[in-house]
Design an enzyme around this catalytic site. Structure first.
Site, mmCIF file in Angstrom:
data_model
loop_
_atom_site.group_PDB
_atom_site.id
_atom_site.type_symbol
_atom_site.label_atom_id
_atom_site.label_comp_id
_atom_site.label_asym_id
_atom_site.label_seq_id
_atom_site.Cartn_x
_atom_site.Cartn_y
_atom_site.Cartn_z
ATOM 1 N N CYS A 114 -31.656 27.699 49.456
ATOM 2 C CA CYS A 114 -31.625 28.004 48.012
ATOM 3 C C CYS A 114 -32.166 29.398 47.694
ATOM 4 C CB CYS A 114 -32.388 26.949 47.224
ATOM 5 S SG CYS A 114 -31.651 25.321 47.387
ATOM 6 N N HIS A 251 -33.462 30.461 40.192
ATOM 7 C CA HIS A 251 -32.684 29.458 40.926
ATOM 8 C C HIS A 251 -32.661 28.189 40.079
ATOM 9 C CE1 HIS A 251 -31.214 26.664 43.780
ATOM 10 N NE2 HIS A 251 -32.386 26.118 44.052
ATOM 11 N N ASN A 281 -27.712 21.795 41.111
ATOM 12 C CA ASN A 281 -28.290 22.753 42.049
ATOM 13 C C ASN A 281 -27.192 23.193 43.017
ATOM 14 O OD1 ASN A 281 -29.639 24.089 44.091
ATOM 15 N ND2 ASN A 281 -31.314 22.601 44.233
HETATM 16 O O1 UT7 Z 1 -33.259 23.869 45.498
HETATM 17 C C1 UT7 Z 1 -34.178 23.622 46.497
HETATM 18 C C2 UT7 Z 1 -35.448 23.232 45.926
HETATM 19 N N1 UT7 Z 1 -35.383 21.882 45.430
HETATM 20 C C3 UT7 Z 1 -36.052 21.561 44.358
HETATM 21 O O2 UT7 Z 1 -36.599 22.417 43.738
HETATM 22 C C4 UT7 Z 1 -36.156 20.121 43.977
HETATM 23 C C5 UT7 Z 1 -37.588 19.810 43.658
HETATM 24 N N2 UT7 Z 1 -37.851 18.455 43.248
HETATM 25 C C6 UT7 Z 1 -37.379 17.912 42.101
HETATM 26 O O3 UT7 Z 1 -36.626 18.527 41.403
HETATM 27 C C7 UT7 Z 1 -37.889 16.548 41.704
HETATM 28 O O4 UT7 Z 1 -38.935 16.159 42.544
HETATM 29 C C8 UT7 Z 1 -36.788 15.446 41.714
HETATM 30 C C9 UT7 Z 1 -35.819 15.677 40.559
HETATM 31 C C10 UT7 Z 1 -36.066 15.478 43.029
HETATM 32 C C11 UT7 Z 1 -37.430 14.075 41.504
HETATM 33 O O5 UT7 Z 1 -38.236 14.036 40.354
HETATM 34 P P1 UT7 Z 1 -39.679 13.329 40.401
HETATM 35 O O6 UT7 Z 1 -40.206 13.363 39.026
HETATM 36 O O7 UT7 Z 1 -40.458 14.042 41.478
HETATM 37 O O8 UT7 Z 1 -39.309 11.840 40.771
HETATM 38 P P2 UT7 Z 1 -39.789 10.960 42.021
HETATM 39 O O9 UT7 Z 1 -39.157 11.443 43.269
HETATM 40 O O10 UT7 Z 1 -41.252 10.854 42.008
HETATM 41 O O11 UT7 Z 1 -39.180 9.537 41.650
HETATM 42 C C12 UT7 Z 1 -39.712 8.774 40.578
HETATM 43 C C13 UT7 Z 1 -38.992 7.436 40.502
HETATM 44 C C14 UT7 Z 1 -39.084 6.611 41.772
HETATM 45 O O12 UT7 Z 1 -39.251 5.268 41.360
HETATM 46 P P3 UT7 Z 1 -40.706 4.558 41.452
HETATM 47 O O13 UT7 Z 1 -41.090 4.617 42.905
HETATM 48 O O14 UT7 Z 1 -41.589 5.383 40.577
HETATM 49 O O15 UT7 Z 1 -40.437 3.200 40.914
HETATM 50 C C15 UT7 Z 1 -37.706 6.761 42.388
HETATM 51 O O16 UT7 Z 1 -37.324 5.641 43.156
HETATM 52 O O17 UT7 Z 1 -37.597 7.617 40.235
HETATM 53 C C16 UT7 Z 1 -36.821 6.855 41.170
HETATM 54 N N3 UT7 Z 1 -35.585 7.567 41.446
HETATM 55 C C17 UT7 Z 1 -34.453 7.382 40.740
HETATM 56 N N4 UT7 Z 1 -34.139 6.560 39.716
HETATM 57 C C18 UT7 Z 1 -32.905 6.637 39.214
HETATM 58 C C19 UT7 Z 1 -35.373 8.536 42.369
HETATM 59 N N5 UT7 Z 1 -34.101 8.973 42.279
HETATM 60 C C20 UT7 Z 1 -33.511 8.291 41.278
HETATM 61 C C21 UT7 Z 1 -32.226 8.319 40.720
HETATM 62 N N6 UT7 Z 1 -31.957 7.478 39.686
HETATM 63 N N7 UT7 Z 1 -31.254 9.156 41.139
#
Ligand code: UT7
Length: 324
Positions: A114, A251, A281
């Site tokens: 990225c 980005h 992304n």
């Molecule tokens: O380009 C390269 C660099 N990449 C990035 O910059 C990405 C960086 N990271 C992010 O953008 C974020 O961390 C994400 C968007 C990937 C995730 O957001 P988050 O607020 O960190 O969510 P999380 O991973 O902590 O997930 C929270 C909850 C979990 O459920 P529980 O365990 O709290 O019950 C996941 O299972 O959301 C759940 N979850 C989903 N629910 C519905 C994870 N993916 C999904 C989904 N739909 N697609």
């Protein structure tokens, strides 16, 4: 007198097919509400079957050349940032070179995921400053839809396909931060963080392309910590501060990361280009895509100061300060 790499044209190409969050809801256990609130993404484009990264790159390059009022034969170097090449080799850049009918100069790919476009711009700038090229096409092009794990809802909802391109040209400046062109770059990487974001296959390991694996929360934490710092370091190298910034062109991974970075830099959100909503992304393509879309919406004025910043797998991150 100082040589500067000056931006002469920008262009982009997005594949025809638009995939809305609502469509992804029908494939996996997710919701438009979750995707929108956690990432800011509403839709993304997916390349058609058989449509290659080099084809997206070529279309973006042609648009950038037209914007610059240049012909393909005016170009003497092509740098393509991509992690999703058509084949392991040759480079996408040489495929684009041939497609554009260019028979001179040189072309190569840069792989910094990225952060690829920022790395490619820094390389192109170095080529121009060292008089190895006068006019460089810098392209970010990706087909990340091809390396998604459709069983992993935490990643497959986030990425899209597309390409953006710029033409840089050597011009003489006064050597001050008032010059048009690239004023400073800042590149960083730390391979200890490999496991936070990688593809689980490759030529030497599995002889397959593999799929993307990400510890999103950890990458988020590093992004928020590192992006403002690299942007401010690049500004400092140029003898400038956040107060001088006309636009951040970040980005486009997550609108929450973009907002937090702007806040840390003290730059208001009305000076930040945001396209993640419509593109998802697109890895190395996201910055030149954002740049080109913003230009087509007449957001920029002559002499504006732009800061581009990105982080991705590696981890690799960096920033470019450029005056229009
Ligand atoms: O380009 C390269 C660099 N990449 C990035 O910059 C990405 C960086 N990271 C992010 O953008 C974020 O961390 C994400 C968007 C990937 C995730 O957001 P988050 O607020 O960190 O969510 P999380 O991973 O902590 O997930 C929270 C909850 C979990 O459920 P529980 O365990 O709290 O019950 C996941 O299972 O959301 C759940 N979850 C989903 N629910 C519905 C994870 N993916 C999904 C989904 N739909 N697609």
């Amino acid at each position: 007198m100082t040589v500067r790499a000056v931006l002469k044209g920008v262009g982009h190409y997005l594949p025809e097919r638009v995939v809305e969050n609502a469509e992804i809801e029908t494939w996996i256990d997710t919701s438009d509400e979750w995707i929108r609130s956690r990432s800011g993404i509403e839709r993304r484009h997916f390349a058609a079957e058989g449509e290659l990264t080099s084809e997206l790159a070529e279309k973006a390059a042609r648009a950038a050349l037209a914007d610059a009022g240049m012909q393909a034969e005016d170009i003497d170097a092509i740098v393509v940032a991509t992690s999703t090449p058509d084949t392991t080799f040759p480079s996408v850049a040489t495929v684009v070179q041939a497609a554009l009918g260019i028979q001179k100069g040189f072309a190569f790919d840069v792989q910094a995921v990225c952060a690829g476009f920022v790395y490619a711009m820094a390389n192109a700038n170095a080529l121009i400053l060292s008089d190895q090229a006068k006019r460089v096409l810098v392209i970010g092009a990706e087909t990340f839809s091809r390396i998604m794990n459709w069983e992993d809802r935490t990643t497959c909802v986030l990425f899209g396909d597309g390409a953006g391109a710029v033409v840089l040209e050597a011009q003489t400046g006064s050597g001050t931060s008032d010059d048009a062109g690239i004023l400073a770059t800042d590149l960083n990487s730390d391979g200890r963080y490999r496991d936070l974001l990688y593809v689980d296959g490759g030529v030497s390991s599995t002889q397959t392309a593999g799929v993307l694996v990400m510890q999103g929360k950890e990458v988020f934490r590093h992004a928020v910590e590192k992006l403002a710092r690299t942007a401010e370091t690049a500004l400092d190298k140029a003898g400038l501060t956040s107060d001088d910034v006309s636009w951040i062109v970040p980005h486009q991974a997550n609108s929450r990361i973009i907002t937090k970075t702007a806040q840390k830099m003290g730059v208001s959100m009305d000076r930040v280009i945001l396209t993640v909503k419509d593109h998802g992304n697109t890895s190395a393509a996201s910055i030149p895509l954002a740049l080109s879309v913003a230009k087509s919406e007449n957001k920029f004025s002559p002499h504006d100061l732009l800061v581009m910043e990105a982080i991705g797998g590696g981890l690799a991150w960096g920033a470019v300060v450029l005056r229009l």
